[in-house]
Design an enzyme around this catalytic site. Structure first.
Site, PDB file in Angstrom:
ATOM      1  N   LYS A 101       4.766  -4.132  -5.726  1.00  0.00           N
ATOM      2  CA  LYS A 101       5.978  -3.836  -5.303  1.00  0.00           C
ATOM      3  C   LYS A 101       5.924  -3.534  -3.161  1.00  0.00           C
ATOM      4  CE  LYS A 101      10.407  -3.275  -7.276  1.00  0.00           C
ATOM      5  NZ  LYS A 101      10.536  -3.651  -8.259  1.00  0.00           N
TER       6      LYS A 101
ATOM      7  N   TRP B 233      -2.828  -2.442  -1.177  1.00  0.00           N
ATOM      8  CA  TRP B 233      -2.651  -4.093  -2.016  1.00  0.00           C
ATOM      9  C   TRP B 233      -4.227  -4.779  -0.912  1.00  0.00           C
ATOM     10  CZ3 TRP B 233       0.518  -7.929  -0.123  1.00  0.00           C
ATOM     11  CH2 TRP B 233      -0.383  -8.828  -0.567  1.00  0.00           C
TER      12      TRP B 233
ATOM     13  N   GLU C 146       5.309 -14.458 -13.011  1.00  0.00           N
ATOM     14  CA  GLU C 146       5.061 -12.854 -12.344  1.00  0.00           C
ATOM     15  C   GLU C 146       4.222 -12.352 -13.338  1.00  0.00           C
ATOM     16  OE1 GLU C 146       7.819 -11.279  -9.073  1.00  0.00           O
ATOM     17  OE2 GLU C 146       8.791 -11.733 -10.969  1.00  0.00           O
TER      18      GLU C 146
ATOM     19  N   HIS D 170      15.390 -37.302 -10.539  1.00  0.00           N
ATOM     20  CA  HIS D 170      14.658 -37.974  -9.577  1.00  0.00           C
ATOM     21  C   HIS D 170      12.942 -37.335  -9.308  1.00  0.00           C
ATOM     22  CE1 HIS D 170      18.234 -38.709  -8.154  1.00  0.00           C
ATOM     23  NE2 HIS D 170      18.888 -38.080  -8.281  1.00  0.00           N
TER      24      HIS D 170
ATOM     25  N   ARG E 278       3.236   0.138  -6.431  1.00  0.00           N
ATOM     26  CA  ARG E 278       3.293  -0.530  -4.354  1.00  0.00           C
ATOM     27  C   ARG E 278       1.620  -1.421  -4.572  1.00  0.00           C
ATOM     28  NH1 ARG E 278       7.033   1.479  -1.524  1.00  0.00           N
ATOM     29  NH2 ARG E 278       8.934   2.224  -3.428  1.00  0.00           N
TER      30      ARG E 278
ATOM     31  N   GLU F 184      15.059 -17.814 -10.640  1.00  0.00           N
ATOM     32  CA  GLU F 184      14.785 -16.403 -11.290  1.00  0.00           C
ATOM     33  C   GLU F 184      13.888 -16.301 -13.238  1.00  0.00           C
ATOM     34  OE1 GLU F 184      14.914 -14.165  -9.295  1.00  0.00           O
ATOM     35  OE2 GLU F 184      14.517 -12.180 -10.642  1.00  0.00           O
TER      36      GLU F 184
ATOM     37  N   LYS G 151      10.551 -15.252 -12.899  1.00  0.00           N
ATOM     38  CA  LYS G 151      10.005 -13.895 -13.974  1.00  0.00           C
ATOM     39  C   LYS G 151       9.000 -14.317 -15.172  1.00  0.00           C
ATOM     40  CE  LYS G 151      11.500 -11.369 -12.572  1.00  0.00           C
ATOM     41  NZ  LYS G 151      12.252 -10.915 -11.621  1.00  0.00           N
TER      42      LYS G 151
ATOM     43  N   CYS H 174       0.641  -1.298  -0.412  1.00  0.00           N
ATOM     44  CA  CYS H 174      -0.265  -0.078   0.134  1.00  0.00           C
ATOM     45  C   CYS H 174       0.929   1.063   0.559  1.00  0.00           C
ATOM     46  CB  CYS H 174      -0.685  -0.153   1.240  1.00  0.00           C
ATOM     47  SG  CYS H 174      -1.956  -1.187   1.592  1.00  0.00           S
TER      48      CYS H 174
ATOM     49  N   ASN I 280      -1.073   1.076   6.413  1.00  0.00           N
ATOM     50  CA  ASN I 280      -0.063   0.177   5.970  1.00  0.00           C
ATOM     51  C   ASN I 280      -0.153  -0.735   6.712  1.00  0.00           C
ATOM     52  OD1 ASN I 280       1.270  -0.990   3.867  1.00  0.00           O
ATOM     53  ND2 ASN I 280       2.766   0.017   3.582  1.00  0.00           N
ATOM     54  N   GLY I 281       0.055  -2.077   6.329  1.00  0.00           N
ATOM     55  CA  GLY I 281       0.060  -3.129   7.786  1.00  0.00           C
ATOM     56  C   GLY I 281      -1.278  -4.401   7.937  1.00  0.00           C
TER      57      GLY I 281
END
Ligand code: HGA
Length: 610
Positions: free
Chosen positions: A605, A75, A490, A506, A27, A483, A487, A2, A100-101
């Protein structure tokens, strides 16, 4: 996560709030809202689902005006994405709150406040802040006193800004677990969850500390610590250079940030990398006095930063002869772990505010690590302020939610840390010279690698109708495969898994068929032949492969194997180089699929909630 913006001024603050929100939109972007006060004594609130622009249009239509205001991009953590759940939340049209939180005990508070006659109009935890403050205000002499008393009832994390319709001359802010910064203007003051939001109006900031509660008026800022004592906090002139505002002609921030990598890595190395050695004070004044005694490194991070840490483990053990563990912050913080003697705790975070990583750092300090180092992109962030040593990655503001340049500059930092720790632990001259050579060549090699862009764009078309994919790597390219998979997940929403290629037999070999593209990151070292065997195992089962490899690796392309030649490079920098084609692949696949590349669904973010 947020975004919070607030202002107390003589002028209309609507534009300042909206510009701040736009800068923080990456964000969190499921809904946005503003509450405004002016001398008329009216509290006006506008909220919209979707992007900040929707909110801006609504405010313009309503001719929104206010000299004091608070604003938020959300968010969601508690309660779905609805207008009713969007911030600011109010209590009896008097108190307005952005937050925020997470207030963890919100259900108990909700019950208590309902019994006291408060009606809830949202499903959020945040609304309990508004009603609690309103209730406590009845027996308090000021808003700040009410907030100081109220926060004692909150368990969890909050960065919150609170306004009272009865007094438009001030706002009160409180911080515990979620960052807040006060921006100082001339005859006006501001609040935000990140300095980026306020760069158009000021460069002078006070970073609130854990437990601080502050009252902000046009001409004053009064701060009280968690014990209620008045405190002075340092005023910091912002050194954030980059004004995140524009895409510099690129279609997306992510593409711009991918292409910035040669430049930011060059900048990061400037003044740090000499002809025959690296500077000695890279990790802070007197750092060498601490680092010379390090015998073990414990790395803690989340997401992409965790992959940087995983890569670093290969380097630290292979070249610097220092043992290293890497752990996901959210795991580390909730389990009992053993601290090795002479152990350095290294945290990695782009924002420096990642809630789990910050909590892990705080825990580690109690556990008795000999010292703490953070590798971070934001000067003045919580991780930087709370660590003994720090290294700034100098990537500039990263706006795309999917991290790119933050990652490659973190890897660059770890090569420098490897050289530094290697000094005291038997790094061979040959390895040292090779790594220095690699680092000197790095910006140009990154530039050369970006010329693969057009080829990769064409390749991406073959992925657009796929639902699953497998990424393979070995050694220090295994975290790069991880990574690459992250990507792709995402931003294209294609399911992607990464495996150390020796693990194929395996289990994951069972998945191979022609609907499952296999992306292979070939190492530029002694593991190449081993990887080639793994490639044959996939080929024998009809898998379609995309191999990123050095030309000299001699992979022969055919119907089942597309080979993309990556520029030849010094082996120690290969993980950084091979990251770029995988970033480009994800980007172009996402573009073809038409997803929101910079703001992928469900993500945000700077993960400031746990
Ligand atoms: N818990 C609040 C705020 C969420 C948040 O901080 N996200 O980053 C809500 O769900 O609205």
């Amino acid at each position: 996560m947020c975004g919070i913006v607030g202002a107390v001024a003589e002028r209309n603050v609507v534009e300042i709030l909206l510009e701040g929100l736009k800068r923080l939109e990456y964000r969190g972007y499921d809904s946005a809202g503003v509450a405004l006060l002016d001398q008329s004594g009216e509290l006006r609130r506008v909220r919209r689902i979707g992007k900040v622009q929707e909110l801006a249009d609504a405010i313009t239509a309503e001719n929104g005006l206010g000299t004091t205001g608070i604003a938020h991009t959300r968010w969601a953590t508690h309660g779905g994405v609805t207008e009713a759940n969007a911030h600011p939340h109010t209590s009896t049209e008097r108190i307005a709150v952005v937050h925020n939180g997470i207030i963890e005990n919100y259900l108990d508070l909700r019950q208590k406040l309902s019994n006291q006659g408060y009606t809830f109009s949202s499903d959020t935890d945040t609304e309990t802040i508004a009603h609690t403050v309103n209730e406590v205000l009845k027996t308090s002499s000021s808003l700040i006193e009410a907030v100081q008393k109220s926060v004692k009832q909150f368990y969890g994390a909050y960065g919150t800004v609170i306004m009272d319709r009865e007094d438009p001359s001030r706002v009160v802010v409180a911080r515990s677990g979620s960052p807040l910064v006060i921006g100082l203007g001339l005859g006006e003051n501001f609040i935000a969850s990140d300095q980026l939001a306020l760069l158009p109006v000021t460069r002078r900031f006070i970073f609130l500390e854990e437990g601080d509660v502050a009252e902000v008026t046009r001409r004053s800022v009064s701060i009280f610590d968690h014990n209620g004592n008045a405190v002075e906090r340092e005023i910091v002139e912002s050194s954030v250079e980059h004004d995140a505002g524009d895409k510099a002609g690129y279609r997306h921030y992510m593409l711009k940030e991918i292409h910035e990598q040669p430049t930011v890595v060059r900048n990061a190395l400037q003044g740090r990398l000499g002809d025959d050695d690296i500077a000695s004070d890279l990790f802070g004044k007197d750092a060498d006095n601490i680092l010379k005694d390090v015998k073990h490194v414990q790395i803690i991070a989340c997401g992409t930063s965790y992959h940087a840490g995983m890569t670093a483990r290969y380097w630290l053990e292979q070249y610097a002869n220092v043992s290293c563990n890497v752990e996901i912050a959210s795991e580390f913080r909730y389990r009992k772990s053993v601290v090795h003697p002479n152990s350095l705790l290294v945290t990695i975070s782009q924002s420096g505010e990642t809630a789990d990583t910050l909590a892990a750092l705080r825990l580690a300090k109690e556990l008795g690590y000999m010292s703490t180092l953070t590798i971070c992109n934001v000067p003045g962030s919580s991780l930087v302020r709370e660590s003994d040593l720090s290294y700034m990655t100098k990537a500039g503001a990263e706006i795309g939610v999917a991290s790119t340049k933050a990652f490659t500059t973190q890897l660059t930092a770890f090569l420098l840390l490897t050289l530094t720790l290697g000094r005291y632990n038997g790094l061979t001259e040959e390895h040292k010279q090779n790594m220095l050579k690699g680092l000197h060549s790095l910006p140009a090699k990154l530039e050369e690698t970006l010329t693969l862009s057009a080829n990769i764009e064409m390749l991406a078309e073959e992925f657009a109708d796929k639902h699953h994919s497998l990424f393979l790597g070995r050694g220090d390219q295994y975290p790069i495969a991880m990574e690459g998979a992250l990507k792709l997940k995402e931003i294209s929403y294609i399911h992607a898994e990464a495996y150390a290629s020796g693990e194929l037999k395996h289990g994951p070999l069972a998945l191979i068929d022609e609907e499952m593209p296999v992306i292979v990151v070939a190492p530029n070292n002694e593991l190449l032949e081993k990887l080639k065997s793994n490639v044959e195992e996939v080929r024998a089962r009809g898998g379609i492969m995309y191999v990123f490899a050095d030309k000299d690796a001699n992979f022969q392309g055919d119907d089942t194997m597309r080979v993309i030649n990556v520029p030849h490079c010094e082996p120690s920098i290969a993980p950084i180089i091979y990251t770029l084609p995988l970033q480009l692949l994800s980007y172009y696949v996402a573009l073809i699929k038409g997803t929101d590349v910079d703001q992928p669904r469900n993500l945000a973010k700077s993960v400031t909630v746990e």
